[in-house]
Design an enzyme around this catalytic site. Structure first.
Site, PDB file in Angstrom:
ATOM      1  N   PRO A  60       0.845  -1.200   0.000  1.00  0.00           N
ATOM      2  CA  PRO A  60       0.000   0.000   0.000  1.00  0.00           C
ATOM      3  C   PRO A  60       0.878   1.247   0.000  1.00  0.00           C
ATOM      4  O   PRO A  60       1.383   1.672   1.028  1.00  0.00           O
ATOM      5  CB  PRO A  60      -0.821  -0.135   1.290  1.00  0.00           C
ATOM      6  CG  PRO A  60      -0.075  -1.089   2.144  1.00  0.00           C
ATOM      7  CD  PRO A  60       0.831  -1.915   1.290  1.00  0.00           C
ATOM      8  N   ASP A 115       5.671   2.466   2.588  1.00  0.00           N
ATOM      9  CA  ASP A 115       4.778   1.321   2.781  1.00  0.00           C
ATOM     10  C   ASP A 115       3.910   1.637   4.001  1.00  0.00           C
ATOM     11  O   ASP A 115       4.403   1.653   5.139  1.00  0.00           O
ATOM     12  CB  ASP A 115       5.642   0.065   3.014  1.00  0.00           C
ATOM     13  CG  ASP A 115       4.816  -1.204   3.138  1.00  0.00           C
ATOM     14  OD1 ASP A 115       3.609  -1.098   3.464  1.00  0.00           O
ATOM     15  OD2 ASP A 115       5.387  -2.291   2.929  1.00  0.00           O
ATOM     16  N   HIS A 116       2.647   1.876   3.747  1.00  0.00           N
ATOM     17  CA  HIS A 116       1.779   2.352   4.830  1.00  0.00           C
ATOM     18  C   HIS A 116       1.508   1.269   5.885  1.00  0.00           C
ATOM     19  O   HIS A 116       0.976   1.547   6.952  1.00  0.00           O
ATOM     20  CB  HIS A 116       0.462   2.868   4.236  1.00  0.00           C
ATOM     21  CG  HIS A 116      -0.164   3.974   5.046  1.00  0.00           C
ATOM     22  ND1 HIS A 116       0.120   4.184   6.379  1.00  0.00           N
ATOM     23  CD2 HIS A 116      -1.058   4.935   4.707  1.00  0.00           C
ATOM     24  CE1 HIS A 116      -0.571   5.209   6.828  1.00  0.00           C
ATOM     25  NE2 HIS A 116      -1.293   5.692   5.839  1.00  0.00           N
ATOM     26  N   ARG A 117       1.876   0.032   5.593  1.00  0.00           N
ATOM     27  CA  ARG A 117       1.732  -1.011   6.622  1.00  0.00           C
ATOM     28  C   ARG A 117       2.766  -0.801   7.719  1.00  0.00           C
ATOM     29  O   ARG A 117       2.596  -1.238   8.857  1.00  0.00           O
ATOM     30  CB  ARG A 117       1.948  -2.408   6.008  1.00  0.00           C
ATOM     31  CG  ARG A 117       0.902  -2.796   4.987  1.00  0.00           C
ATOM     32  CD  ARG A 117       1.295  -4.071   4.272  1.00  0.00           C
ATOM     33  NE  ARG A 117       2.564  -3.942   3.563  1.00  0.00           N
ATOM     34  CZ  ARG A 117       3.157  -4.911   2.892  1.00  0.00           C
ATOM     35  NH1 ARG A 117       2.590  -6.104   2.830  1.00  0.00           N
ATOM     36  NH2 ARG A 117       4.297  -4.715   2.265  1.00  0.00           N
ATOM     37  N   VAL A 162       4.876   2.316   7.918  1.00  0.00           N
ATOM     38  CA  VAL A 162       5.113   3.721   8.264  1.00  0.00           C
ATOM     39  C   VAL A 162       3.776   4.465   8.271  1.00  0.00           C
ATOM     40  O   VAL A 162       2.988   4.345   7.326  1.00  0.00           O
ATOM     41  CB  VAL A 162       6.052   4.367   7.214  1.00  0.00           C
ATOM     42  CG1 VAL A 162       6.241   5.850   7.514  1.00  0.00           C
ATOM     43  CG2 VAL A 162       7.396   3.651   7.166  1.00  0.00           C
TER      44      VAL A 162
END
Ligand code: CAO
Length: 555
Positions: free
Chosen positions: A353, A527-529, A531
């Site tokens: 993501p 990577d929004h998972r 950060v």
């Protein structure tokens, strides 16, 4: 004392450079003897390479997409119970060959026995070719029916033993007159499969002459049992005993090579297709039904619950267009680098993501400093680049925000204590990402020299694999080319990448007036998972601060 076994591709007959389509184990896996390690697939046969021993996978030497031949090292295994076994005194010869695995034989066109039929047409008896030691192999699919026109090499039937899945292709083009077997029959070499009316019916003699050549059998594959080679120590060499079918043992798609080829042509992922054949086998009709379902929207509806539950992507097949219909074209194969980087970029784009945070850095003073440094050091031959400063600035931001220096590993976050920064390099053959190792321990001059050397090696196609490994974070600088902002794709398993565009003079309000400042656009994808958005904004703001006043890099 543990015993290490090198597992190699066994004798697979005439086959060479067969693509690995799936690696079924990973380092650390505890596996059983005979468990499938990987699947190879040519256009005629699908074969699994099983483990010769039980044990723990230490290392995997190939990946999906590699091509392999007999003797290629695929896996290093730590044999189970090795400590309990007495150390072999001397090199053992391989045990008597296990079953010959000869899918290659099936791939060779079977011998057509031609006979002149009434009216001058050639009736060809198509028989099962030499399939090595196999006998009584079940027919699992019949791909043609009476009256069908078939091409030379088109699959007629599929056989599946407990060792391999094999298609029997037609020895020549013609019309199917009679089918002599049915699904479930067991056949061996020489069994009559069907009678074909040769397309070259007016020239039966030619068909007869063609027989010996077409029937050329593949060498039967004799796969040795594991051979322990030891000098009192711990190393053993082994080859897998035979080739076995993957589908029967795994919960993956059960389809013959011809069906897989058909699916590939239509852009269908066989893993998404329900098999209606015996034992859940996927047939050509299943592929057709799947495509129809997708095009009509029915499959999308059926797949919706799975998607809602986090299931697979539900994509349309890739459009197949005859571009030549609209004008002249020139088709060229993609370079190896483009194919590899394309597959990686695709996976990363689909699986991560991505969010991109844009920021502006005022580099007026830094650029002046860079120009001054280069003037002072004109004779040294090393040109200090903006990229070198960016790498140092990123190290500072990585130290302040360690989650950017992490990687996801299952449920764990692995925080790296070292600072290796990769940079995208544009080469005539495609994109590569060399890595500056331990950038925290290097000065700007050293980094400038190293990036220049690495970029040159990249352009000359001379980068070594280890020069592209071990990266923690990447920079993609398009500053020498142009642009304002863009969305760089994260170079997994890293979790962040900084995109840099061309700096330009901009009017900046200083509280009293607009002043001309040199502004560098920064685009940070993360990577929004791993950060959070706020942390990414802080990372980018820190970068901008450091670049605006490079003394801050020491803080
Ligand atoms: N703003 C303005 N000018 C810039 C700049 C920036 N951000 N970055 C570089 N420049 C200038 C340089 O100063 C240099 O000017 P001079 O020739 O007058 O000194 C010129 O642009 C050319 O620089 P460069 O790009 O060749 O050198 P570099 O050290 O900045 O970059 C490298 C090296 C390897 C990063 C670059 O050659 C490259 O390959 N870039 C493309 C990367 C890429 O393809 N990214 C996309 C990947 S997909 O996400």
């Amino acid at each position: 004392m543990s015993q290490t076994i090198e597992i190699k591709v066994p004798d697979i007959g005439d086959y060479k450079d067969i693509p690995v389509i799936e690696v079924l184990v990973k380092p650390g896996d505890v596996i059983e003897k005979e468990q499938s390690l990987l699947t190879l697939e040519s256009d005629k046969a699908t074969m699994d390479v099983p483990s010769p021993e039980a044990g723990t996978v230490k290392e995997i030497k190939v990946k999906a997409g590699d091509t392999v031949s007999e003797g290629v090292l695929i896996v290093i295994l730590e044999a189970a119970g090795a400590a309990a076994e007495p150390a072999p005194q001397a090199e053992q010869k391989p045990a008597a060959p296990a079953a010959s695995a000869a899918p290659a034989a099936a791939a060779s066109a079977p011998a057509p026995a031609a006979q002149a039929a009434a009216g001058g047409s050639a009736l060809i008896e198509v028989k099962v070719p030499d399939i090595g030691d196999y006998d009584g192999v079940p027919v699992i699919e019949i791909a043609v029916k009476v009256g069908d026109m078939v091409e030379k090499e088109q699959s007629l039937i599929t056989l599946e033993s407990d060792k391999a899945t094999m298609d029997v292709p037609s020895p020549q083009a013609g019309k199917v007159k009679e089918i002599k077997v049915k699904v479930g029959d067991s056949v061996g070499e020489g069994a009559l499969i069907l009678i074909l009316e040769g397309a070259a019916a007016s020239a039966p003699a030619a068909a007869t002459q063609a027989a010996p050549e077409a029937a050329k059998p593949a060498t039967a594959a004799a796969a040795p049992a594991p051979a322990a080679k030891d000098t009192g120590a711990t190393h053993a060499l082994a080859q897998a005993p035979a080739i076995v079918p993957g589908a029967g043992r795994r919960s993956i798609s059960h389809a013959s090579p011809s069906v897989r080829k058909f699916a590939r042509e239509l852009g269908v992922d066989v893993a998404r297709v329900n098999g209606t054949g015996p034992k859940g086998r996927i047939t050509q009709d299943d592929i057709r039904a799947f495509v129809k379902g997708v095009l009509s929207g029915a499959t999308a509806t059926a797949a919706a619950p799975a998607a809602a539950g986090g299931g697979e992507l539900n994509l349309l097949p890739w459009p197949k267009i005859d571009f030549a219909k609209f004008g002249p074209i020139d088709a060229k194969p993609m370079s190896r680098i483009k194919k590899i980087s394309g597959a990686n970029l695709h996976r990363n784009w689909v699986m991560i993501p991505h969010v991109t945070n844009n920021e502006d850095a005022d580099i007026t003073d830094l650029e002046a400093f860079r120009v001054q440094l280069n003037k002072e050091n004109e004779k040294s031959g090393v040109k200090v680049t903006m990229l070198a400063f960016l790498i140092k600035a990123c190290v500072s931001a990585l130290k302040k925000h360690p989650s950017f220096n992490a990687s996801l590993d299952g449920d764990n976050l692995v925080f790296k204590q070292y600072f290796n920064v990769g940079f995208a390099a544009d080469t005539p053959n495609g994109l590569v990402v060399p890595v500056v190792k331990n950038a925290d321990k290097k000065g700007v001059f050293e980094i400038a020299q190293e990036t220049s050397d690495l970029a040159k090696a990249a352009r000359d196609g001379k980068l070594k694999p280890d020069q592209m490994q071990g990266g923690c974070f990447s920079i993609s600088s398009l500053g020498g080319i142009g642009g304002t902002y863009f969305t760089p794709i994260i170079n997994a398993p890293e979790v962040g990448i900084l995109g840099v565009c061309r700096s330009s003079m901009k009017p900046v309000w200083d509280g009293k007036q607009f002043v001309p400042r040199l502004i560098l656009p920064l685009s940070l994808s993360y990577d929004h998972r791993v950060v959070d958005g706020a942390e990414a904004a802080r990372f980018n703001a820190h970068l901008a601060q450091v670049l605006a006043d490079f003394r801050r890099v020491m803080l």
